[in-house]
Scaffold this motif. Structure first.
Motif, mmCIF file in Angstrom:
data_model
loop_
_atom_site.group_PDB
_atom_site.id
_atom_site.type_symbol
_atom_site.label_atom_id
_atom_site.label_comp_id
_atom_site.label_asym_id
_atom_site.label_seq_id
_atom_site.Cartn_x
_atom_site.Cartn_y
_atom_site.Cartn_z
ATOM 1 N N ALA A 21 -2.094 7.990 -0.257
ATOM 2 C CA ALA A 21 -1.084 9.312 -1.631
ATOM 3 C C ALA A 21 -0.468 7.932 -2.908
ATOM 4 O O ALA A 21 -0.352 8.207 -3.602
ATOM 5 N N HIS A 22 -0.495 6.039 -2.159
ATOM 6 C CA HIS A 22 -0.340 5.774 -3.099
ATOM 7 C C HIS A 22 -0.292 4.658 -2.767
ATOM 8 O O HIS A 22 -0.238 3.817 -1.818
ATOM 9 N N VAL A 23 -0.199 3.115 -4.091
ATOM 10 C CA VAL A 23 -0.370 2.277 -3.517
ATOM 11 C C VAL A 23 0.290 1.550 -4.461
ATOM 12 O O VAL A 23 0.909 1.630 -5.450
ATOM 13 N N ILE A 24 1.039 0.587 -3.466
ATOM 14 C CA ILE A 24 1.731 -0.268 -3.675
ATOM 15 C C ILE A 24 1.826 -1.728 -4.415
ATOM 16 O O ILE A 24 1.139 -2.017 -3.348
ATOM 17 N N HIS A 25 2.121 -2.639 -5.051
ATOM 18 C CA HIS A 25 1.958 -3.775 -4.864
ATOM 19 C C HIS A 25 3.185 -4.812 -5.569
ATOM 20 O O HIS A 25 3.189 -4.624 -6.568
ATOM 21 N N GLY A 26 3.294 -5.280 -4.527
ATOM 22 C CA GLY A 26 4.455 -5.825 -4.981
ATOM 23 C C GLY A 26 4.330 -7.587 -4.962
ATOM 24 O O GLY A 26 3.381 -8.015 -4.265
ATOM 25 N N ALA A 27 4.777 -8.197 -6.026
ATOM 26 C CA ALA A 27 4.448 -9.849 -6.067
ATOM 27 C C ALA A 27 4.928 -11.121 -4.985
ATOM 28 O O ALA A 27 4.574 -11.801 -4.850
ATOM 29 N N TRP A 28 6.063 -9.839 -4.207
ATOM 30 C CA TRP A 28 7.121 -10.692 -3.784
ATOM 31 C C TRP A 28 7.329 -10.012 -2.240
ATOM 32 O O TRP A 28 7.743 -9.055 -2.986
ATOM 33 N N GLY A 29 7.718 -10.392 -1.496
ATOM 34 C CA GLY A 29 8.496 -9.511 -0.128
ATOM 35 C C GLY A 29 9.119 -10.535 0.950
ATOM 36 O O GLY A 29 9.405 -11.247 0.803
#
Length: 166
Positions: free
Chosen positions: A90-98
């Motif tokens: 449904a979706h892809v999230i690419h986070g720089a940090w977490g």
């Protein structure tokens, strides 16, 4: 020029089990007939986003296919069972940090329209509640990244979002 022999062919690399980017899976269980989704509210003992709403989501184990991560995390958190082959990206999230991913994270958000079971809070140490929520009344106190993914999915919008990148 001599034809390359089979021994000259590059060998396959081993699986990248030690990735610098954390891989996670989230699941939108969407009851289209009633237009509702399963959400959880993080508890006071959650590692982050205490008291906030979220999708069922979790980290991939080393060597685990992302669809298995989705199935496992959904069941561990809500008691709902889905088949890996029924999941749709449904979706892809690419986070720089977490919080647990200083080098970034990639969350694959799946939609599931077929499931078995009724939602229950199977991790009361981590979550305050797990329940169906009307898709037109998603709580505002929601983790930003998964909220964006959920709203974009419901609106049929963009399927990739970036978080924390310049």
């Amino acid at each position: 020029m001599a034809k390359p022999q089979p021994d000259d062919q590059p060998k396959a690399l081993p699986p990248a089990h030690e990735s610098m980017t954390l891989l996670a899976a989230a699941v939108i269980v969407h009851d289209k007939a009633a237009n509702r989704v399963v959400l959880l509210q993080r508890g006071q003992n959650a590692k982050f986003a205490q008291g906030m709403w979220d999708l069922p989501v979790g980290k991939s184990e080393p060597g685990e296919p992302i669809t298995e991560t989705a199935v496992r995390e959904l069941y561990e958190e809500t008691g709902l069972t889905v088949k890996p082959e029924s999941l749709k990206v449904a979706h892809v999230i690419h986070g720089a940090w977490g919080v647990e991913a200083p080098n970034g994270f990639l969350t694959v958000v799946f939609a599931a329209h077929d499931w078995t079971g009724e939602p229950e809070n199977r991790e009361p140490r981590k979550h305050a509640q797990v329940r169906w929520v009307d898709a037109a009344a998603i709580p505002e106190n929601f983790v930003d990244t998964t909220s964006g993914a959920l709203h974009r999915y419901l609106a049929g919008g963009p399927e990739v979002s970036l978080d924390g990148w310049q």
